[in-house]
Design a protein around this motif. Structure first.
Motif, short mmCIF file in Angstrom:
data_model
loop_
_atom_site.label_atom_id
_atom_site.label_comp_id
_atom_site.label_asym_id
_atom_site.label_seq_id
_atom_site.Cartn_x
_atom_site.Cartn_y
_atom_site.Cartn_z
N ALA A 263 -9.31 -1.30 -5.90
CA ALA A 263 -8.33 -0.63 -4.33
C ALA A 263 -6.69 -0.74 -4.12
N PRO A 264 -6.32 0.83 -3.64
CA PRO A 264 -5.31 0.79 -3.66
C PRO A 264 -4.26 -0.13 -3.53
N GLU A 265 -4.27 -0.67 -1.84
CA GLU A 265 -3.67 -2.10 -1.76
C GLU A 265 -3.05 -2.88 -3.02
N TYR A 266 -4.31 -3.40 -3.75
CA TYR A 266 -4.17 -3.86 -4.82
C TYR A 266 -2.97 -3.54 -6.16
N VAL A 267 -3.12 -2.44 -6.41
CA VAL A 267 -2.60 -0.73 -7.20
C VAL A 267 -1.29 -1.31 -7.37
N ALA A 268 -0.92 -1.20 -5.62
CA ALA A 268 0.02 -0.58 -4.73
C ALA A 268 0.99 -2.58 -4.91
N THR A 269 0.93 -3.31 -4.99
CA THR A 269 1.07 -4.37 -4.99
C THR A 269 1.34 -6.11 -5.13
N GLY A 270 0.25 -5.93 -5.99
CA GLY A 270 -0.79 -6.60 -6.38
C GLY A 270 -1.21 -8.22 -5.37
N HIS A 271 -1.07 -7.66 -4.27
CA HIS A 271 -2.06 -8.53 -3.57
C HIS A 271 -3.89 -8.19 -3.46
N THR A 273 -7.12 -9.88 -2.80
CA THR A 273 -8.47 -10.68 -2.19
C THR A 273 -9.99 -9.90 -2.14
N PRO A 274 -10.90 -11.12 -1.39
CA PRO A 274 -12.17 -10.48 -1.75
C PRO A 274 -12.21 -8.77 -1.07
N LYS A 275 -11.61 -8.49 -0.22
CA LYS A 275 -11.70 -7.05 0.31
C LYS A 275 -11.44 -6.34 -0.90
N SER A 276 -10.68 -6.91 -1.81
CA SER A 276 -10.49 -5.83 -3.15
C SER A 276 -11.49 -4.92 -3.92
N ASP A 277 -12.60 -6.63 -4.58
CA ASP A 277 -13.94 -6.47 -4.60
C ASP A 277 -14.81 -5.14 -3.89
N VAL A 278 -14.45 -5.63 -2.47
CA VAL A 278 -15.68 -4.24 -1.18
C VAL A 278 -15.49 -3.28 -2.11
N TYR A 279 -13.82 -2.58 -1.96
CA TYR A 279 -13.56 -1.06 -2.15
C TYR A 279 -14.45 -0.90 -3.58
N SER A 280 -14.23 -2.00 -4.82
CA SER A 280 -14.68 -1.51 -5.79
C SER A 280 -16.52 -0.78 -5.87
N PHE A 281 -16.22 -1.79 -5.09
CA PHE A 281 -18.38 -2.19 -4.38
C PHE A 281 -18.59 -0.04 -4.16
N LEU A 346 -18.18 4.60 3.10
CA LEU A 346 -16.92 4.69 3.27
C LEU A 346 -16.46 3.78 3.88
N GLN A 347 -17.42 2.64 4.50
CA GLN A 347 -16.49 1.67 5.27
C GLN A 347 -15.30 1.06 4.06
N CYS A 348 -16.54 0.57 2.81
CA CYS A 348 -16.38 -0.28 2.08
C CYS A 348 -14.90 0.75 1.43
N LEU A 349 -15.14 1.74 0.80
CA LEU A 349 -12.89 2.82 0.40
C LEU A 349 -12.40 3.09 1.71
N HIS A 350 -12.45 2.46 2.82
CA HIS A 350 -11.32 2.00 3.60
C HIS A 350 -9.52 2.25 3.34
N THR A 351 -8.70 2.64 3.81
CA THR A 351 -7.15 2.09 2.85
C THR A 351 -7.21 0.73 3.91
N ASP A 352 -7.49 0.45 4.69
CA ASP A 352 -6.50 -0.80 5.44
C ASP A 352 -8.14 -2.10 5.06
N PRO A 353 -7.97 -2.57 3.98
CA PRO A 353 -8.41 -4.13 3.54
C PRO A 353 -9.16 -4.33 4.51
N LYS A 354 -8.49 -4.90 6.02
CA LYS A 354 -9.14 -5.11 6.86
C LYS A 354 -9.89 -4.95 7.48
N ASN A 355 -10.22 -3.46 7.48
CA ASN A 355 -11.04 -3.26 8.20
C ASN A 355 -12.50 -2.42 7.27
N ARG A 356 -12.26 -2.98 5.76
CA ARG A 356 -13.77 -2.79 5.12
C ARG A 356 -14.57 -4.54 5.45
N PRO A 357 -15.85 -4.35 5.71
CA PRO A 357 -17.10 -5.16 6.06
C PRO A 357 -17.29 -6.13 5.24
#
Length: 395
Positions: A263-271, A273-281, A346-357
């Motif tokens: 997930a881009p936010e994880y790469v950028a900040t090291g933060h 969350t479970p939404k990091s897995d959602v992006y990868s999915f 597309l929902q999973c890949l939202h740039t804002d992790p809060k908007n990912r399901p």
């Protein structure tokens, strides 16, 4: 990349264990895509976890305190089970160790002659690999504590001085990566692809539902193993870790994983969350739809882009979205199902992790696709919205 639990498709292509720190796989050699802060030898938690006991037990737990849920093998046992680790039983090889095919008795788990008893995959850690030992211990503890039909089964381990080995169930169909990307392999039919996506979603939903909301952190095609019926199981928990608890919003950690999936936010900040897995999915779902790798597609379709960069313009246009579909499917797929799966990606890949399901919602959406009739709903694979208390953790 060939899975540690599956068949090798020829010895000429070196097969790697599905760890983010391995560099021997086709994917990682091809894309040079590993992400890791090499200056950090251990993870540092900046945000208080509120569950430090669990984290400590995963990273620092003494080998001798591993639960008796797992079989403790002697090194001689596993040496006999593989007939002294010969080259012709090699399933995979990577930076931290090699994986061999072995045979054990179905009931006693004692070593047997090749071709008799139960086939297993035995991973032998290189003694000089410190980071590999940390991942070995994390793998033992996570797979010991959490059992689920969509997580690969760890049968046992060996810990004798510097000799560290793991014994897994053998997965006959190998890794999803080989079936999606290896030349000459029969293309996976559309219903099977969706079956695999549902299996992966079930595994992640289970992990995210646990009290520690475990974050898998290394979801990719090479870490998805397939049994004889193409049911999917998550493998390699060396990078998994407990997620944030209480009022904490994330865990701060060194960046590890695979470029193109992380997930881009994880790469950028090291933060994390479970939404990091959602992006990868979402990336994995794109691979299932398109038949293209997350990075460096061999056909040159998006040489200087990731799969996500290439596909997003199509995903956001319902009239063009079918252009991303794998041509090897020959048009044999549900148009509505493909459009719905693409919209979900597309929902999973939202740039804002809060908007990912959440994964539970993704799982529900996948099971409602037009192809869901190929994979009957399984009460054993479902969970409630809050935690995985209905699962059998001792399976």
């Amino acid at each position: 990349m060939q899975s540690i639990m599956g068949n090798c498709f020829g010895q000429s292509a070196k097969c790697a264990h599905a760890s983010s720190n391995f560099s021997g796989s086709t994917t990682e050699r091809h894309s040079k895509a590993k992400l890791q802060d090499s200056t950090s030898s251990s993870e540092k938690t900046v945000v208080p976890l509120g569950n430090s006991k669990t984290k400590s037990s995963i990273n620092c737990k003494a080998d001798g305190s591993i639960s008796n849920k797992l079989k403790s093998f002697s090194f001689i046992d596993l040496k006999n089970a593989t007939k002294n680790f010969p080259p012709d039983s090699l399933l995979g090889e990577g930076g931290f160790g090699c994986v061999f095919k072995g045979w054990i008795d179905e009931n006693t788990l004692a070593p047997t002659k090749p071709g008799t008893g139960k086939v297993v995959a035995i991973k032998r850690l290189k003694p000089e690999s410190f980071q590999g030992h940390k991942e070995w211990l994390a793998e033992v503890n996570y797979l010991e504590q959490h059992r689920h039909e969509n997580l690969v089964k760890l049968i046992g381990y060996c810990s004798e001085s510097e000799k560290k080995l793991l014994v897994y169930e053998f997965m006959p169909k190998g890794s999803l990566e080989n079936h999606l990307f290896r030349k000459g392999v029969k293309p996976i039919p559309w219903p099977t692809r969706m079956k695999i996506a549902i299996g992966v979603a079930r595994g992640l939903t289970f992990l995210h539902s646990l009290d520690a909301n475990v974050i898998y952190r290394d979801l990719k095609a090479s870490n998805i193993l397939l049994d004889s019926d193409f049911s999917a199981k998550l493998s390699d928990f060396g990078l998994a870790r407990d997620g944030p608890t209480g009022d904490n919003t994330h865990v701060s950690t060194r960046v590890v994983g695979t470029q193109g999936y992380a997930a881009p936010e994880y790469v950028a900040t090291g933060h994390l969350t479970p939404k990091s897995d959602v992006y990868s999915f979402g990336v994995l779902l794109l691979e299932l739809l398109s038949g293209k790798r997350a990075m460096n597609d061999e056909a040159g379709t998006f040489v200087d882009e990731t799969l996500v960069d290439w596909a997003k313009p199509f995903l956001s246009d319902s009239r063009r979205v079918l252009r991303i579909m794998d041509t090897r499917l020959g048009g044999q797929y549900s148009k509505k199902g493909a459009q719905a799966a693409a919209a979900l990606a597309l929902q999973c890949l939202h740039t804002d992790p809060k908007n990912r399901p959440a994964m539970i919602d993704i799982l529900t959406s996948l099971e409602r696709l037009p192809t869901s009739n190929v994979l009957p709903r399984n009460p054993q694979g479902m969970i409630d919205n809050h935690r995985g208390k209905h699962f059998n953790h001792s399976r």
